[in-house]
Design an enzyme around this catalytic site. Structure first.
Site, PDB file in Angstrom:
ATOM      1  N   LYS A   1       0.806  -1.226   0.000  1.00 60.24           N
ATOM      2  CA  LYS A   1       0.000   0.000   0.000  1.00 60.24           C
ATOM      3  C   LYS A   1       0.841   1.278   0.000  1.00 60.24           C
ATOM      4  O   LYS A   1       0.390   2.324  -0.473  1.00 60.24           O
ATOM      5  CB  LYS A   1      -0.925  -0.001   1.217  1.00 60.24           C
TER       6      LYS A   1
ATOM      7  N   SER B   1       1.151  -9.837  -0.370  1.00 66.18           N
ATOM      8  CA  SER B   1       0.820  -8.407  -0.324  1.00 66.18           C
ATOM      9  C   SER B   1       1.139  -7.718   0.990  1.00 66.18           C
ATOM     10  O   SER B   1       1.299  -6.491   1.017  1.00 66.18           O
ATOM     11  CB  SER B   1      -0.660  -8.204  -0.663  1.00 66.18           C
TER      12      SER B   1
END
Length: 333
Positions: A70, A321
């Protein structure tokens, strides 16, 4: 890339692009984040190679700053907000990883951040956002509830909203993952990417489809939060009645409009994996690879081990992720 009504400040701040994110925008994002982001390793997994009979490499975004991919999109966005707007502060809504990424991006730019997180957010993600100087506001349990609260605060205080996924600048930032994969390994032909709102999968696929058009690209969602799969089946984004999964970072009740368009255009298929498989994958990565991976990040490995994608004789990349695991869970793993 032409964007409709690119405005900064109070809502409506930015409307989605009427076109898909171009490779040039992803390359520009790569240059923008290069001084601050980690170029994460493409790590060969001998354990998975032995189990699956194919060459598997893990794109370890769990080692990115703030513990997830992110940071790429958040920094790319905050860096482009005009100084006079950014100085008033930024705000976002997030299950946790985007909140931490925005907090760090704001800190690096000398401004403040407000993050609206669910009441069920893992303690490790709450603490991370606060440690980075963010003001944390807790609101509801769904992405729609926290978005409504964030919009209200943004309007009241004049803060710039940093979207979590459905924005061309965010997608371009996340697409730098795809650039790095293509640059770091020649012999892959399949890539698996987790899908929450779809920003990571959209950006990664947008880069790889242009650079390596023959590569197979798969999105992975948890059974209890398969909003992109539902959207593809319906032909448009839909709102799920509820979501429930151990993969807390993959649970928006509705995928984005722009991310839906990217996935429909660039991704070969979206597969769905259950929580037991996700837990087992996270356990394997921790116990046999010594990798600390959150359940959302383990979804791609779970899909591989469940046989949801044909891997025999292939070169496979699984994007991991994030790694923001509640320490209490490590005992169970």
């Amino acid at each position: 890339m032409r964007v409709l009504e690119m405005t900064w400040g109070r809502t409506p701040r930015r409307k989605v692009s009427d076109r898909l994110v171009e490779l040039d925008a992803i390359r520009e994002a790569a240059e923008r984040i290069r001084p601050v982001a980690v170029r994460t390793p493409l790590y060969p997994s001998d354990v998975l190679k032995g189990e699956l009979g194919c060459d598997v490499r893990l794109k370890l975004e769990s080692l990115q700053r703030t513990g997830s991919f992110k940071f790429r999109g958040a920094y790319n966005y905050v860096a482009q907000v005009p100084d006079d707007v950014r100085s008033r502060g930024v705000i976002t809504y997030s299950s946790g990883n985007h909140a931490q990424a925005v907090a760090m991006a704001a800190q690096l730019h000398g401004t403040t951040a407000v993050v609206v997180m669910p009441t069920t957010a893992p303690r490790v993600k709450l603490d991370g956002a606060e440690r980075l100087g963010a003001e944390v506001v807790l609101e509801g349990t769904t992405s729609l509830e926290r978005r409504a609260r964030a919009d209200s605060i943004a309007e009241e205080r004049g803060l710039e909203m940093v979207p979590p996924f459905d924005d061309p600048i965010i997608i371009a930032g996340q697409g730098t993952v795809g650039l790095e994969i293509a640059e770091d390994w020649d012999e892959f032909d399949s890539v698996l990417v987790p899908i929450g709102g779809g920003g990571l999968c959209s950006g990664t696929a947008a880069a790889l489809r242009r650079l390596r058009p023959d590569v197979r690209i798969f999105g992975v969602e948890p059974t209890g939060g398969a909003s992109m799969k539902a959207a593809l089946e319906a032909g448009e984004p839909v709102t799920l009645e509820r979501t429930d999964s151990v993969a807390d970072g993959l649970l928006p009740v509705r995928t984005g409009d722009l991310t839906f368009e990217h996935v429909r255009e660039f991704v070969d298929d979206v597969v769905v994996v259950d929580d037991d498989a996700i837990r087992a994958a996270a356990s394997l990565l921790f116990n046999q690879q010594r990798l600390v991976v959150e359940f959302s990040g383990a979804a791609t490995v779970a899909a591989l081990r469940a046989g949801l994608v044909d891997t025999e004789g292939r070169g496979v990349v699984a994007v991991v992720s994030g790694g923001n695991v509640d320490p209490a869970l490590l005992v169970d793993l």
